[in-house]
Write a protein that holds these residues in place. Structure first.
Motif, mmCIF file in Angstrom:
data_model
loop_
_atom_site.group_PDB
_atom_site.id
_atom_site.type_symbol
_atom_site.label_atom_id
_atom_site.label_comp_id
_atom_site.label_asym_id
_atom_site.label_seq_id
_atom_site.Cartn_x
_atom_site.Cartn_y
_atom_site.Cartn_z
ATOM 1 N N MET A 22 0.829 -1.201 0.000
ATOM 2 C CA MET A 22 0.000 0.000 0.000
ATOM 3 C C MET A 22 0.862 1.248 0.000
ATOM 4 O O MET A 22 2.084 1.193 0.214
ATOM 5 N N CYS A 24 1.464 4.341 2.269
ATOM 6 C CA CYS A 24 1.147 4.791 3.624
ATOM 7 C C CYS A 24 1.605 6.222 3.878
ATOM 8 O O CYS A 24 1.154 6.843 4.844
ATOM 9 N N ARG A 103 0.125 -6.568 14.497
ATOM 10 C CA ARG A 103 -0.903 -6.584 13.455
ATOM 11 C C ARG A 103 -1.271 -8.009 13.062
ATOM 12 O O ARG A 103 -2.437 -8.320 12.786
ATOM 13 N N GLN A 130 -0.102 4.229 11.063
ATOM 14 C CA GLN A 130 -1.444 4.468 10.519
ATOM 15 C C GLN A 130 -1.802 3.489 9.401
ATOM 16 O O GLN A 130 -2.969 3.112 9.233
ATOM 17 N N GLY A 131 -0.797 3.063 8.629
ATOM 18 C CA GLY A 131 -1.079 2.226 7.473
ATOM 19 C C GLY A 131 -1.256 0.753 7.779
ATOM 20 O O GLY A 131 -2.096 0.079 7.168
ATOM 21 N N PRO A 133 -2.699 -1.110 10.139
ATOM 22 C CA PRO A 133 -4.022 -1.675 10.435
ATOM 23 C C PRO A 133 -4.913 -1.825 9.203
ATOM 24 O O PRO A 133 -5.862 -2.614 9.212
ATOM 25 N N LYS A 134 -4.598 -1.081 8.146
ATOM 26 C CA LYS A 134 -5.418 -1.148 6.927
ATOM 27 C C LYS A 134 -4.982 -2.276 5.998
ATOM 28 O O LYS A 134 -5.676 -2.561 5.013
ATOM 29 N N MET A 135 -3.866 -2.910 6.301
ATOM 30 C CA MET A 135 -3.330 -3.931 5.403
ATOM 31 C C MET A 135 -3.969 -5.289 5.674
ATOM 32 O O MET A 135 -4.047 -5.729 6.824
ATOM 33 N N GLU A 136 -4.418 -5.931 4.615
ATOM 34 C CA GLU A 136 -5.047 -7.247 4.708
ATOM 35 C C GLU A 136 -4.314 -8.195 3.762
ATOM 36 O O GLU A 136 -4.689 -8.319 2.594
#
Length: 403
Positions: A22, A24, A103, A130-131, A133-136
């Motif tokens: 991503m 970030c 994470r 910040q970035g 937690p958004k990573m899956e």
């Protein structure tokens, strides 16, 4: 089943691997944060830069590779090398390790860290905090592409490859993703390489295989003669293919090492071909050296010569630059037996020039891949090296890297 190259490469193709990438905020716009995760702790092997100045992430990752000897995930950022950043740099690398572990809900000792980018700037952790937690992380092609893009710096293309073979009746897949474009003079270089496999193998044997293969692949490329501070190649083997544990005495050991060699060689050549500003891949093959080590030494000297690189860029069939590089390589040569070919056209035979067509050579040198063959008439040693031409764009890119 022999070793087979797979079209549509994907770092998550081996069973049990997931990836994510991503933007970030470390870089202005492009993706800059990546995760590679195994469903279970994997055997791990690693090779690292020989530069005496080593970035903080290497220190963290070496602990995992050499002490834990298992790795379940690696967090990677581009845009900041976290090198020459003192005690704060080490704290930041350890923080990245801890953040990734939290994470993924795994032990920090199972997390490797890799960084690439500008040297000497303190890492900005806030974008990572910040970035993450958004990573899956997912096991699909899109996620693998996101990962491959997020690790790039001045690269112009992603570098991916994948092979499969059958061991103990089970399909084993080895896949790899790498980045690298400038400061490429391995032993090693500004390059990061990540290789995944579902083969069942202990870290000890995986490390031995990787160390040997690195000498004839990643350590046989050069772009500009500079050795960086962050360079890392990691192999994670999670065993989910279900084969019997691989050792050098396993009857199908050679299948595994051949596949690993091909993955490493593909990635190494892709890095050389994508050298900053490069227009051509140069391959040098040396035969007749005293041994294979001497052959690789000669090949790497030729492909690393700025004069050879500029001659190839300018389509100038100046074999004098090649034979000069052979001579100063430091390897043993028989001057009266040296033979040189470019693109299959002989220019020097048994140490003496022979007539050749300049027009034909110009057309050969205009190709995107140029092959130089050198025989030095000493023994049975054989080796390859890969590099690229040296262009105006290389100067432009590196004159303005920080701006």
């Amino acid at each position: 089943m022999t070793v087979k190259k797979i079209v549509g490469t994907n770092i998550t193709s081996p069973k049990g691997f997931k990836a994510a990438g991503m933007h970030c905020g470390i870089k202005h716009k492009k993706k800059d944060l990546a995760l590679l995760v195994s469903d279970v702790p994997a055997a791990v092997a690693g090779v690292f830069t020989t530069n005496a100045v080593q970035a903080a992430p290497l220190k963290v990752t070496k602990e995992v590779v050499y002490n834990t000897k298992k790795m379940q995930a690696v967090i990677v950022n581009s845009g900041n090398a976290n090198a020459c950043t003192g005690k704060q740099g080490l704290l930041d690398a350890q923080a990245m390790q801890q953040l990734a572990a939290e994470r993924l809900n795994i032990d920090p000792s199972l997390v490797g860290v890799a960084s690439t980018g500008v040297i000497g700037e303190i890492m900005k952790l806030a974008p990572i905090v910040q970035g993450l937690p958004k990573m899956e992380p997912k096991q699909d092609l899109e996620s693998a592409i996101d990962f491959a893009q997020a690790i790039l710096t001045t690269d112009t293309v992603m570098k991916n490859t994948q092979y499969s073979t059958e061991i103990d009746g089970k399909e084993v897949i080895i896949a790899g993703t790498a980045k690298g474009s400038g400061m490429i003079e391995p032993n090693m270089a500004t390059m990061l390489g990540f290789i995944t496999t579902d083969a069942n193998i202990e870290s000890e044997h995986l490390q031995a295989a990787l160390s040997h293969i690195t000498d004839i692949t990643f350590n046989s490329i050069t772009v500009d003669g500079d050795t960086s501070t962050n360079d890392t190649v990691l192999v994670m083997a999670n065993g989910l293919a279900g084969n019997e544990s691989l050792t050098p005495v396993h009857p199908e050991w050679s299948k595994f090492t051949e596949a690993l060699h091909l993955v490493a060689q593909d990635l190494a050549k892709a890095i050389a071909k994508d050298g900053e500003g490069a227009t051509k891949l140069i391959e040098v093959e040396v035969t007749g050296a005293e041994n294979d080590v001497e052959a690789r030494k000669i090949a790497k000297t030729v492909v690393g010569s700025p004069l050879v690189k500029t001659a190839v860029f300018g389509c100038d069939a100046n074999w004098g630059r090649i034979i000069a590089a052979v001579g100063y390589s430091g390897a043993k040569v028989n001057v009266e037996a040296i033979t040189i070919q470019i693109g299959g056209t002989t220019m020097v035979e048994n140490g003496e020039p022979i007539p050749f067509s300049e027009e034909k050579l110009i057309q050969i040198l205009k190709q995107h891949e140029v092959k130089i063959d050198v025989s030095v008439g000493v023994g049975e040693g054989h080796g390859h090296a890969w590099g690229c031409d040296l262009t105006y764009d290389y100067v432009q890119i590196n004159a303005s890297y920080r701006s």
